[in-house]
Design an enzyme around this catalytic site. Structure first.
Site, short mmCIF file in Angstrom:
data_model
loop_
_atom_site.label_atom_id
_atom_site.label_comp_id
_atom_site.label_asym_id
_atom_site.label_seq_id
_atom_site.Cartn_x
_atom_site.Cartn_y
_atom_site.Cartn_z
N HIS A 39 4.43 6.62 -0.60
CA HIS A 39 4.09 5.38 0.10
C HIS A 39 3.37 5.66 1.41
O HIS A 39 2.42 4.97 1.79
CB HIS A 39 5.38 4.58 0.35
CG HIS A 39 5.18 3.36 1.20
ND1 HIS A 39 5.60 3.31 2.51
CD2 HIS A 39 4.60 2.18 0.94
CE1 HIS A 39 5.29 2.13 3.01
NE2 HIS A 39 4.68 1.43 2.09
N GLU A 48 -0.20 6.43 0.77
CA GLU A 48 -0.96 5.20 0.48
C GLU A 48 -1.52 4.60 1.77
O GLU A 48 -2.68 4.19 1.83
CB GLU A 48 -0.06 4.19 -0.25
CG GLU A 48 -0.73 2.85 -0.52
CD GLU A 48 0.21 1.68 -0.40
OE1 GLU A 48 -0.15 0.69 0.28
OE2 GLU A 48 1.33 1.76 -0.97
N HIS A 49 -0.72 4.55 2.81
CA HIS A 49 -1.18 4.06 4.11
C HIS A 49 -2.28 4.95 4.67
O HIS A 49 -3.30 4.47 5.18
CB HIS A 49 -0.02 4.01 5.11
CG HIS A 49 0.85 2.82 4.96
ND1 HIS A 49 1.13 1.97 6.01
CD2 HIS A 49 1.54 2.33 3.90
CE1 HIS A 49 1.94 1.01 5.61
NE2 HIS A 49 2.21 1.21 4.33
N GLU A 85 7.94 -0.95 9.24
CA GLU A 85 7.95 -1.67 7.96
C GLU A 85 9.34 -1.61 7.33
O GLU A 85 9.84 -2.60 6.80
CB GLU A 85 6.91 -1.07 7.01
CG GLU A 85 6.83 -1.77 5.66
CD GLU A 85 5.81 -1.14 4.73
OE1 GLU A 85 5.89 -1.39 3.52
OE2 GLU A 85 4.92 -0.40 5.22
#
Length: 401
Positions: A82, A85-86, A162
């Site tokens: 994840h 991905e950023h 987040e």
């Protein structure tokens, strides 16, 4: 009243409801390809390409899917899929940080990305005559990502925030995370996609680069383009932008096998922020990728009958007839690569004990196991599922996904 229990119970032995194998007709792989008019080819470097023509409007959806997700995170580095991905939006040898998104927006396009347990995907929705621009951008960042500590460390703080907003500040999300961790004894599906906080805090630039260089390669990717284009038109573009990219020596995708589950487990969480107690039961279940795969489609029909909407059995019995619950439903993730989960859940009315709600769920499931489902329920569920597939044909992005 504060501090009320948001209770979720889950039972981990293989799904008892799976024996309700329903006779449901659905096209095989070749027939589905025909339904969606999909065309396929593979580049010399191993990148698979799927083209789904739809000429109703001069637009296309361009997607690159990588066969790697959160369940492939190295042990002790949860959240790295994840996190990467950023970081994929942070610039390459050709484009400065943030320029990818600025170029797409300047072309009138939309773009985003997503990480699941099994895959990571990136997409752009643009006019047909802008397709080549986004293909060049996506191909560039497949192999040319540039990362520095000045880029990576602030983005790690973004990931932590987040997690704060989506998980740590949401008692329901925290409880769901604990349930998954307890349900999967060995398999990495029990690790949150975003990662455990203490491990996210330790992720560094080299971790991201190692993961990127190992998995982000054309021979580990599938290009999907849906919209106003044919395979004949796309092939030369795909060969130009993706065909020349170097491959990686990929490790075999080997995940731990989930051991037999011998006993149920119960997880309870009390939190002052919970205003409405709820319960959920999660069964380990087969998917299209693992276990008794012939049960996956019947289970999709069953979840529709049991709890997909306000006409389903759970909602009608617990909410409408008995007035015990404010909401009740069910969910099932059929497309997992490995063994998945089948959930039933309900939230109690303010005047109702969550114990009574749980008893009502038990009674409904016992009735279902004893009497089965009717032909009328099966026919209605099949019609709804088929309608969803047909409606997807009108949306290139839905078809691509």
């Amino acid at each position: 009243m504060t501090g009320r229990a948001a209770r979720r119970l889950f039972v981990v032995p293989m799904l008892a409801l799976a024996w309700l194998a329903l006779a449901v007709a659905w096209p095989d792989g070749a027939a589905r390809a025909s339904l969606f008019k999909a065309e396929f080819f593979t580049l010399d470097n191993g990148m698979q390409v799927v083209v789904i023509p739809n000429h109703r409007a001069p637009v296309v959806v361009h997607m690159v899917w990588y066969r790697v997700g959160a369940a492939d995170d190295p042990v002790g580095k949860s959240g790295i899929a994840h996190f990467l991905e950023h970081l994929m939006f942070k610039g390459t040898e050709t484009y400065a940080p943030g320029e990818f998104s600025r170029v797409v927006a300047a072309q009138g396009g939309r773009e985003n990305a997503f990480t699941s347990a099994d895959y990571t995907g990136y997409y752009q929705h643009v006019a047909r005559d802008r397709l080549e621009i986004v293909m060049a951008l996506e191909a560039d960042r497949m192999r040319n990502l540039v990362l520095t500590d000045e880029i990576v460390l602030p983005e790690r703080d973004v990931i932590l925030e987040e997690r704060n907003s989506r998980t740590d500040n949401d008692p329901g999300a925290l409880l769901g995370e604990q349930i998954s961790a307890a349900q999967y004894l060995r398999h990495p599906y029990g690790t949150p996609i975003i990662g455990w906080r203490h491990e996210i805090m330790q992720l560094e630039r080299q971790d991201a680069l190692d993961f990127y260089r190992l998995y982000y390669a054309p021979n580990n990717a599938i290009l999907v383009v849906a919209g106003d284009i044919t395979a004949e038109e796309l092939r030369p573009l795909a060969e130009t932008y993706y065909g020349a990219l170097a491959t990686s020596e990929l490790p075999p995708r080997q995940r731990p096998t989930e051991p037999p589950h011998l006993s149920p487990r119960r997880v309870e969480l009390s939190d002052a922020r919970v205003a409405q107690p709820s319960m959920s039961r999660s069964y380990l279940a087969p998917s299209y990728g693992a276990g008794e795969t012939d049960h996956a489609l019947p289970l999709q029909v069953l979840v529709d009958i049991l709890g997909r909407n306000s006409t389903s059995r759970l909602y009608q019995k617990l909410v409408v007839e008995q007035g015990l619950a404010a909401w009740a439903g069910a969910s099932y993730h059929a497309m997992a690569i490995d063994l998945t989960s089948f959930h039933v859940y309900a939230s109690a009315m303010p005047s109702t004990s969550i114990v009574d709600v749980e008893a009502a769920v038990d009674a409904l499931l016992a009735e279902l196991l004893a009497d089965g489902v009717s032909d009328e329920e099966v026919a209605a569920a099949k019609a709804r599922l088929q309608a969803q597939a047909l409606y997807a044909l009108d949306n290139p992005q839905a078809v691509a996904r």
